[in-house]
Enzyme design. Structure first.
Site, PDB file in Angstrom:
ATOM      1  CG  ASP A 103      44.026  27.881  66.896  1.00  0.00           C
ATOM      2  OD1 ASP A 103      44.969  27.453  67.582  1.00  0.00           O
ATOM      3  OD2 ASP A 103      43.463  27.213  66.012  1.00  0.00           O
ATOM      4  CB  ALA A 130      49.764  31.270  53.892  1.00  0.00           C
ATOM      5  CB  SER A 132      51.812  26.773  61.152  1.00  0.00           C
ATOM      6  OG  SER A 132      51.667  25.541  61.817  1.00  0.00           O
ATOM      7  CG  PHE A 133      54.836  22.585  61.942  1.00  0.00           C
ATOM      8  CD1 PHE A 133      55.222  21.286  62.222  1.00  0.00           C
ATOM      9  CD2 PHE A 133      54.118  23.274  62.916  1.00  0.00           C
ATOM     10  CE1 PHE A 133      54.907  20.674  63.445  1.00  0.00           C
ATOM     11  CE2 PHE A 133      53.797  22.678  64.127  1.00  0.00           C
ATOM     12  CZ  PHE A 133      54.193  21.380  64.384  1.00  0.00           C
ATOM     13  CD  GLU A 162      51.202  25.531  65.427  1.00  0.00           C
ATOM     14  OE1 GLU A 162      51.119  25.200  64.232  1.00  0.00           O
ATOM     15  OE2 GLU A 162      50.559  24.972  66.325  1.00  0.00           O
TER      16      GLU A 162
END
Length: 344
Positions: free
Chosen positions: A38, A160, A179-180, A220
């Site tokens: 990331d 979040a 995300s998701f 995401e």
């Protein structure tokens, strides 16, 4: 970032390093380039900086920081935090590290947005830290934690994590995240604080993927940037964090407004699982780097658009490694990814 796979990623990184340590991760980067997950990229006074999810021991295991003078050879930098902020451990019980940071320079200070969560939960929070410089030897260096920005709980329909800052042509500031759950969201920010302009306001949806009732939207890592009169949304589809079995890939779409709607080259909407593929590992039996995703964008001083992302290296037992590339814009106004073209 899925925390439950931390041990797997670290094991893979250690196993691969025994045989591949002297070699570059690819034809573009070398040195301390794994485990990197990331990542985001920025440059200050000729020094490149990558911040990424905390993996490993000590401060780098809270949030990781790497630096390079030429964009090719990387080494560890000064970690922003020695431990999770007290507010974060209280808000998110069980959290052990920081995920998916974002770095930007706003109003004379660097803003480091970061995520705190635990695997499989949307009890998550995004925090903010600021510093006048990224150079530990320069006057004004020091990360000041500004506390919580946004939090989600099981009562919310979003998660979040994966924050990314963007300012639009009108000077308004925004934070994308998600995300998701029901996909990617956008919050308007107060320029003075870097926190929500209207606390408690429901965020705007910018991307989701249609799924059976009750299933998560498998998208995401949003990142929005401006180019050529459009705002461009990068996002990751499918599953990360499974080493060489990861199915992660990256899509891109554009809109005239930062609020969307974001459409792919074929007109498909990111609100319906559309977009145009930007990064994908084809030829599974041959491709060395699997699951390319969680891409961040940085525009260099010469106007070159660069992206940074992670992928899983088959030659390092599936360890996540740092990847850099350049976006080149075609006559049709759409980008393609080419190997990194960084000039020291």
């Amino acid at each position: 970032m899925r925390a439950a796979v931390l041990a797997l990623l670290l094991l893979a990184a250690g196993a691969g390093a025994q045989t591949a340590a002297p070699a570059p991760a690819d034809d573009g980067v070398r040195g301390d380039v794994t485990p990197v997950h990331d990542p985001v990229l920025i440059r200050e006074r000729g020094v490149w900086h990558v911040f990424s999810t905390g993996l490993g021991e000590g401060p780098q295991g809270v949030i990781a920081h790497r630096v390079s003078s030429d964009g090719v050879t990387w080494k560890k930098g000064a970690a922003p935090f020695a431990a999770l902020p007290a507010w974060a451990t209280k808000a998110i019980p069980g959290a052990t590290n920081i995920w998916a940071p974002d770095i930007s320079f706003v109003n004379g200070r660097y803003r480091l947005y970061y995520s705190v969560s635990t695997f499989g939960s949307n009890r998550s929070a995004i925090g903010l830290a600021t510093s006048a410089t990224l150079d530990p030897g320069a006057p004004g260096y020091g990360w000041r934690d500004e506390g919580m920005v946004v939090m989600s709980t099981p009562r919310d329909d979003f998660n979040a994590i994966d924050p990314a800052f963007v300012a639009d042509a009108q000077g308004r500031q925004w934070l994308s995240l998600g995300s998701f759950w029901t996909g990617l969201k956008l919050f308007a920010l107060d320029p003075a604080t870097g926190k929500p302009l209207r606390p408690g306001e429901k965020p705007r949806a910018i991307a989701r993927r249609p799924v059976p009732s009750g299933a998560p939207s498998i998208v995401e890592a949003p990142y929005i940037f401006a180019h050529g009169g459009h705002y461009w949304l990068i996002a990751s589809y499918d599953y990360c964090c499974k080493g060489v079995n990861s199915t992660y890939y990256t899509v891109i779409a554009r809109a005239k407004s930062v609020e969307g709607p974001y459409l792919g080259r074929d007109g498909s909407s990111m609100l319906a699982g559309g977009g145009t593929i930007l990064l994908r590992a084809d030829l599974q039996e041959k491709q060395r780097f699997r699951g390319p995703g969680h891409a961040g964008h940085y525009r260099d001083t010469d106007g070159t658009d660069r992206i940074v992302y992670h992928a899983y290296d088959r030659q390092r037992n599936g360890a996540p490694v740092l990847r850099l590339a350049t976006l080149r814009w075609g006559a049709d106004g759409w980008p393609r990814v080419v190997p990194q073209e960084i000039t020291p």
